[in-house]
Design a protein around this motif. Structure first.
Motif, short mmCIF file in Angstrom:
data_model
loop_
_atom_site.label_atom_id
_atom_site.label_comp_id
_atom_site.label_asym_id
_atom_site.label_seq_id
_atom_site.Cartn_x
_atom_site.Cartn_y
_atom_site.Cartn_z
N LYS A 64 42.19 61.69 -18.34
CA LYS A 64 42.90 62.90 -17.92
C LYS A 64 43.62 62.68 -16.59
O LYS A 64 43.09 62.04 -15.69
N ILE A 65 44.81 63.22 -16.48
CA ILE A 65 45.51 63.34 -15.19
C ILE A 65 45.25 64.76 -14.71
O ILE A 65 45.66 65.72 -15.35
N LEU A 66 44.55 64.90 -13.62
CA LEU A 66 44.12 66.23 -13.18
C LEU A 66 45.18 66.98 -12.39
O LEU A 66 45.11 68.20 -12.27
N ARG A 67 46.14 66.25 -11.83
CA ARG A 67 47.24 66.94 -11.13
C ARG A 67 48.50 66.10 -11.22
O ARG A 67 48.46 64.87 -11.12
N SER A 68 49.63 66.77 -11.44
CA SER A 68 50.92 66.10 -11.58
C SER A 68 51.42 65.65 -10.21
O SER A 68 51.45 66.44 -9.27
N VAL A 69 51.82 64.39 -10.13
CA VAL A 69 52.37 63.85 -8.88
C VAL A 69 53.53 62.94 -9.24
O VAL A 69 53.34 61.91 -9.90
N ASP A 70 54.72 63.32 -8.84
CA ASP A 70 55.93 62.55 -9.14
C ASP A 70 56.01 61.33 -8.24
O ASP A 70 55.29 61.21 -7.24
N ASP A 71 56.91 60.40 -8.56
CA ASP A 71 57.14 59.24 -7.70
C ASP A 71 57.83 59.67 -6.41
O ASP A 71 58.71 60.54 -6.41
N SER A 72 57.42 59.06 -5.30
CA SER A 72 58.06 59.32 -4.01
C SER A 72 59.38 58.57 -3.92
O SER A 72 59.56 57.52 -4.54
N VAL A 73 60.30 59.12 -3.11
CA VAL A 73 61.62 58.51 -2.92
C VAL A 73 61.84 58.30 -1.43
O VAL A 73 61.60 59.21 -0.62
N THR A 74 62.28 57.10 -1.07
CA THR A 74 62.45 56.75 0.34
C THR A 74 63.71 55.92 0.54
O THR A 74 64.34 55.47 -0.41
N LYS A 75 64.04 55.68 1.80
CA LYS A 75 65.07 54.70 2.15
C LYS A 75 64.86 54.31 3.61
O LYS A 75 64.05 54.91 4.32
N ILE A 76 65.56 53.28 4.03
CA ILE A 76 65.48 52.83 5.41
C ILE A 76 66.65 53.44 6.19
O ILE A 76 67.81 53.31 5.80
N VAL A 77 66.31 54.12 7.27
CA VAL A 77 67.31 54.72 8.16
C VAL A 77 66.99 54.28 9.58
O VAL A 77 65.85 54.45 10.04
N ALA A 78 67.97 53.72 10.26
CA ALA A 78 67.79 53.24 11.63
C ALA A 78 66.59 52.30 11.72
O ALA A 78 65.79 52.37 12.67
N GLY A 79 66.44 51.45 10.70
CA GLY A 79 65.43 50.40 10.73
C GLY A 79 64.04 50.80 10.31
O GLY A 79 63.14 49.97 10.25
N ARG A 80 63.84 52.09 9.96
CA ARG A 80 62.51 52.55 9.58
C ARG A 80 62.58 53.46 8.37
O ARG A 80 63.63 54.03 8.07
#
Length: 770
Positions: free
Chosen positions: A375-391
Motif C-alpha cells: 500500500k501507498i499510504l499517502r500520495s507524493v509527487d516527484d520534486s522539481v528543482t534547478k540550479i540558480v546562482a550555483g545552488r
C-alpha cells in the motif's frame, strides 16, 4: 595478593565509569542510525541501549568516561553521512548494572520531531540487484537500512515495521536472520524483503482484461515488451503511479497527452545514468550533484540535443531529467533507456496511488498496469528543482524533501501553528517550536478531489506529528479555498497579505528579522487595497510591512480569470498606455470598450501579467495553456539570444514617484516592442525585457536603501522561478553591495507561501497581537 589486585582494579573501573542519556534529534530514523549506534557501542565496549522515541533516538551509554566521550564524538562526526543530527542533548545519569548494549523496543513520545523521507535505492542494493549469484538478484523491491520507501508507507511513528505498510508481508527465514543480525546491512531495516517473501510484481493487460494477471519476472518482462513496442504502462512507484512510455515515439507521446488531458506542458524524462542524460542535456557539476542527491528530484536542464519526439518536450529548451530511485525503475531503464515518467493522473487531479483506481482505468490509450500489493499510504509527487546562482532552487517540493522540517531561528512555544498556504500549487505547513513541516505539493484546490486530498493530508500529518494547532494562518484573499478551510477549524485565524507571506518565507529560511527590502513578483495576490498585486517592493520587519514601491498598475478584464489570455492582457496594457493602435487584435474594440466603461475591470500591478503582455506583443506566445507558459516561452527566446552573445537594445523601465510610493513603469520597452516587426529583433527584445526588469529592481532597491537604511533584499514569488531574471537581478544587486536572499528550502512560488505564513503567525504570537 593477586586476587586483591584484580578486585581493586574492578572497583576502580566501576568508580571511573560514567553513564549518560543521549537524545538525538534530526534525520535519525529510517537511515540505519540505531544499527550504527549498536555497532559503535559494541566496538568501544559500551553498555546500555538505543531506541526510537517519536521521531528521535534515545541512547543510554555506560562505560569509562574516555570511551563514552569518544562514542559521543564519533556520533557527532558522522563519517558515513548517513544521518543528520540537528540537536544532541547529553545528560549524566547514575551508573547502574548493565551487561551489554542492545536495541530495545521503541518508546512513545508526546512529540514527533522528524519523520523520515523516502530514500532512493543505495549503491550496495544496486550491486546485489545485478549480481546473478545474489539471492535478491533482479528483485524490484530490494532495500536495506539505507534505502527504500519511508514517509509513503508509515502508518504511525516511531518508524518500526509494525507501523508500516510492510507489516502485511511476513519475513521469510533468511530475511528474519538478516533483520536480527547486528552485523547485517539489513539489521532492523523495516522494508526488508526478497524474492521469497514479497511484495511481488503483477501486470494487468488492459488490452486483454479477461487474461490472468502475470506475476513476478513475467510481469516485468511483459511491461518491458509493451513499452519497447510503443505502448503506455502505468507503473506503481513510491508515492503513486507513473504513466510511462518512450520519449522518442511521437504517436505514443501524443496518446499519452490524450490519456492525461495535458496538451502542452513538457514531460519529465527518467534516464538510467548521468552519462545518458549528457547525450541530450548540459549537466554542470552542481546539477550532477543534485541529480544524484538522496532526494532524486527532477532537475531542469538545458537541452543540447533534442532528438526526442516533438510532443515530449513541446519546444522547450529545458528537459526535466531525473534518475531512477526505485529498483524497478533501474530495471526498466536498464532495458529500455530513457522513459517518460509522468504522474498517473488527469491533469489537475491528485496523483493516483490506490490500486483499484488505476486498475479500473479502461482508457484505450493505456496498455497495461505494472503494480504490487504494498500500500501507498499517502500520495507524493516527484520534486522539481534547478540550479540558480550555483545552488539548488525548488520548484515543486515533494518526494525526497517532505516531511523534513525547515528549522526556524527562534523557538515559539505558545502554540502549534497551521498555515494554510494558497490555492495554486497548494501546500500547508504545521509547526511547533523551531520546526516547520511543509507538506507535499497538492496542486490547484479549485478541483474538489485535490481539496479533499489536502484536507485528508492535514489530518494525517497532524496525527503523525502529534500536533494540535492552536492558531491558523491563511491568505488575505476572501475566496481562497485554503482560507475557508482554515476558518472552518474553530481556531483563532490570522489573515496575511499574499506577497508579505512570500517575503516572510525567505526571512524564515535565512533567519532574518528585518527590515528587509522584499521584492515579490508573481501573477496574482489579493492586495490590502482590493486590487490585484503582483509586482511589489515591501519593507518587511517582524509582522509588519510597508508597500514602498510597485509596478505601475494597469486595468485588466476578468480579474483572476485573465491569467490564461495573454493577448487580452496585452491589449489591456497597451490601451492604458495609448499604444493599442500598433497591436492587431480582432477583439480590440470590445476589450477597450469594456475597459473604458469599467465593466469587470480591476487594477493590477502584476509582473506575471506583464510577462504575458510582453510575450504577446513580441508574438512569442498569446495564451497560457498551462501555468506560466507565456513567461516560460519569453524566457526561452531571451536565453537563446543570450547564448549567442547578442547585445540587446537597452530599454530601461522608468522609476517614478506617486504619493511617496515608487512606481516601476515599463512603458519605454512596450513603446519599442509594439512597433517592432522584425522577428530577430523581437527575439532580442525578449532579452531586453528581462534585463530591463532586473535593472528596474536594482534601481528601486537603491532608492529604498537610502530611505529605509537596509541592504538586505529578499526575492520571492513565482516570477523568480525565471532563472534568467533571478540570476541577472542577483548579479546587479550584489554589484551594488546588497545582501541578496532567495528561497532555497521551499519554492519561490505559492508552494512556499505556508512557510511565510508560519513565520508571520509566530511573529503575532511573540507580540501577543491575536
Amino acid at each position: 595478593m593477586k586476587g586483591r589486585k584484580n578486585r581493586s582494579g574492578m572497583e576502580n573501573e566501576k568508580i571511573t565509569e560514567t553513564a549518560v542519556k543521549i537524545k538525538v534529534c534530526g534525520i535519525v530514523q529510517g537511515v540505519g542510525f540505531r544499527p550504527l549506534v549498536y555497532r559503535s557501542a559494541k566496538k568501544m565496549g559500551i553498555k546500555g541501549w538505543v531506541r526510537n522515541v517519536g521521531g528521535d533516538v534515545e541512547i543510554m551509554a555506560q562505560a569509562p568516561k574516555t570511551a563514552v566521550d569518544q562514542f559521543v564524538w564519533e556520533l557527532k562526526e558522522n563519517r558515513e553521512q548517513r544521518y543528520e543530527i540537528l540537536n544532541m542533548k547529553v545528560e549524566e545519569h547514575p551508573v547502574s548494572i548493565m551487561d551489554e548494549f542492545v536495541i530495545v523496543p521503541s518508546g512513545q513520545a508526546d512529540e514527533v520531531s522528524m519523520i523520515p523521507v523516502d530514500l532512493p535505492v543505495c549503491p550496495e542494493c544496486l550491486r546485489e540487484l545485478s549480481d546473478h549469484s545474489d539471492r535478491r538478484f533482479g528483485n524490484p523491491f530490494i532495500s536495506c537500512m539505507s534505502c527504500g520507501p519511508r514517509y509513503t508507507i508509515i502508518e504511525a511513528m516511531p518508524y518500526d515495521r509494525v507501523n508500516t505498510a510492510m507489516k502485511e508481508f511476513p519475513m521469510c527465514t533468511a530475511c528474519q536472520m538478516e533483520y536480527t543480525s547486528p552485523y547485517s546491512r539489513r539489521f532492523h531495516a523495516q522494508t526488508i524483503s526478497c524474492n521469497d517473501c514479497g511484495p511481488y510484481l503483477l501486470y494487468q493487460d488492459n488490452r486483454n482484461p479477461e487474461r490472468d494477471e502475470l506475476s513476478d519476472r513475467e510481469a516485468l518482462k511483459k511491461a518491458i515488451m509493451v513499452l519497447a513496442a510503443g505502448g503506455i504502462v502505468a507503473v506503481k512507484g513510491i508515492g503513486g503511479y507513473h504513466l510511462s512510455c518512450s520519449p522518442f515515439l511521437e504517436q505514443t507521446v501524443d496518446r499519452l497527452r490524450r490519456l492525461k488531458g495535458r496538451e502542452e506542458k513538457p514531460f519529465a524524462v527518467m534516464f538510467h545514468t548521468v552519462s545518458d542524460i549528457r547525450k541530450f542535456c548540459d549537466v554542470s557539476p552542481e546539477e550532477e550533484t543534485l541529480l544524484k542527491s538522496k532526494s532524486r528530484p527532477i532537475v531542469l536542464l538545458h537541452m543540447r540535443e533534442d532528438s526526442m519526439a516533438p510532443s515530449a518536450n513541446k519546444g522547450s529548451n529545458c528537459c526535466g531529467a531525473f534518475l531512477p530511485y526505485t529498483p524497478l525503475q533501474y530495471l526498466l531503464t536498464a532495458q529500455l533507456g530513457p522513459l517518460i515518467m509522468t504522474s498517473a493522473n488527469v491533469s489537475g487531479q491528485p496523483v493516483i496511488r490506490e490500486d483499484d483506481s488505476m486498475l479500473s482505468c479502461r482508457d484505450n490509450n493505456l496498455n497495461g498496469v505494472l503494480y504490487n500489493q504494498r500500500k501507498i499510504l499517502r500520495s507524493v509527487d516527484d520534486s522539481v528543482t534547478k540550479i540558480v546562482a550555483g545552488r539548488p532552487q525548488l520548484i515543486r517540493r515533494s518526494r525526497g524533501y517532505v516531511p523534513y522540517p525547515v528549522i526556524l531561528k527562534e523557538t515559539v512555544s505558545s502554540a502549534d501553528i497551521f498555515a494554510a498556504g494558497g490555492d495554486l500549487k497548494a501546500a500547508f505547513c504545521l509547526s511547533r517550536g523551531e520546526r516547520a513541516v511543509v507538506s507535499q505539493y497538492f496542486g490547484d484546490l479549485e478541483a474538489c478531489s485535490v481539496m479533499e486530498e489536502y484536507k485528508k493530508s492535514y489530518r494525517d500529518l497532524c496525527r503523525l506529528l502529534h500536533i494540535t494547532p492552536g492558531l491558523a494562518v491563511c491568505d488575505l484573499h476572501p475566496n481562497y479555498h485554503s482560507s475557508s478551510f482554515a476558518r472552518s477549524l474553530s481556531l483563532p485565524v490570522i489573515s496575511v497579505q499574499h506577497h508579505q507571506a512570500h517575503i516572510a518565507s525567505v526571512m524564515a529560511e535565512h533567519g532574518l528579522n528585518g527590515p528587509v527590502i522584499g521584492v515579490a513578483f508573481d501573477g496574482t495576490g489579493y492586495g490590502t487595497d482590493g486590487s490585484i498585486w503582483g509586482g511589489e517592493f515591501l519593507i518587511c520587519e517582524g509582522k509588519e510591512f510597508v508597500r514602498a514601491a510597485h509596478l505601475r498598475p494597469f486595468p485588466i478584464l476578468g480579474g483572476d480569470g485573465s491569467m490564461r489570455d495573454g493577448k487580452k492582457t496585452a491589449v489591456c496594457y497597451l490601451h492604458h498606455t495609448g499604444l493599442e493602435k500598433y497591436f492587431p487584435e480582432d477583439r480590440c474594440r470590445v476589450i477597450t470598450a469594456a475597459l473604458d466603461h469599467r465593466i469587470n475591470t480591476v487594477l493590477t500591478s502584476s509582473m506575471g501579467r506583464l510577462f504575458d503582455a510582453a510575450a504577446s506583443v513580441l508574438q512569442i506566445a498569446h495564451e497560457n495553456r498551462y501555468e506560466g507558459e507565456c513567461a516560460i516561452l519569453l524566457e526561452k527566446e531571451a536565453e537563446l539570444v543570450r547564448r549567442l552573445h547578442i547585445t540587446p537594445p537597452s530599454l530601461p523601465f522608468l522609476i517614478t514617484e506617486k504619493k511617496e510610493v515608487l512606481e516601476l513603469d515599463p512603458y519605454p520597452f512596450f513603446e519599442t516592442a509594439v512597433r517592432c516587426k522584425d522577428r530577430e529583433k523581437r527575439r532580442a527584445l525578449a532579452l531586453s525585457f528581462h534585463y530591463a526588469a532586473a535593472e528596474g529592481i536594482a534601481g528601486i532597491c537603491e532608492r529604498l536603501r537610502s530611505r529605509y537604511h537596509t541592504s538586505d533584499v529578499a526575492l520571492s514569488g513565482g516570477v523568480f522561478q525565471n532563472t534568467l531574471l533571478t540570476q541577472q537581478t542577483i548579479t546587479l544587486l550584489k554589484e551594488k553591495d546588497f545582501r541578496v536572499y532567495i528561497n532555497r528550502l521551499v519554492p519561490p512560488g505559492d508552494g512556499g507561501l505556508s512557510l511565510g505564513q508560519t513565520y508571520l503567525g509566530r511573529e503575532y504570537l511573540k507580540t501577543g497581537d491575536i
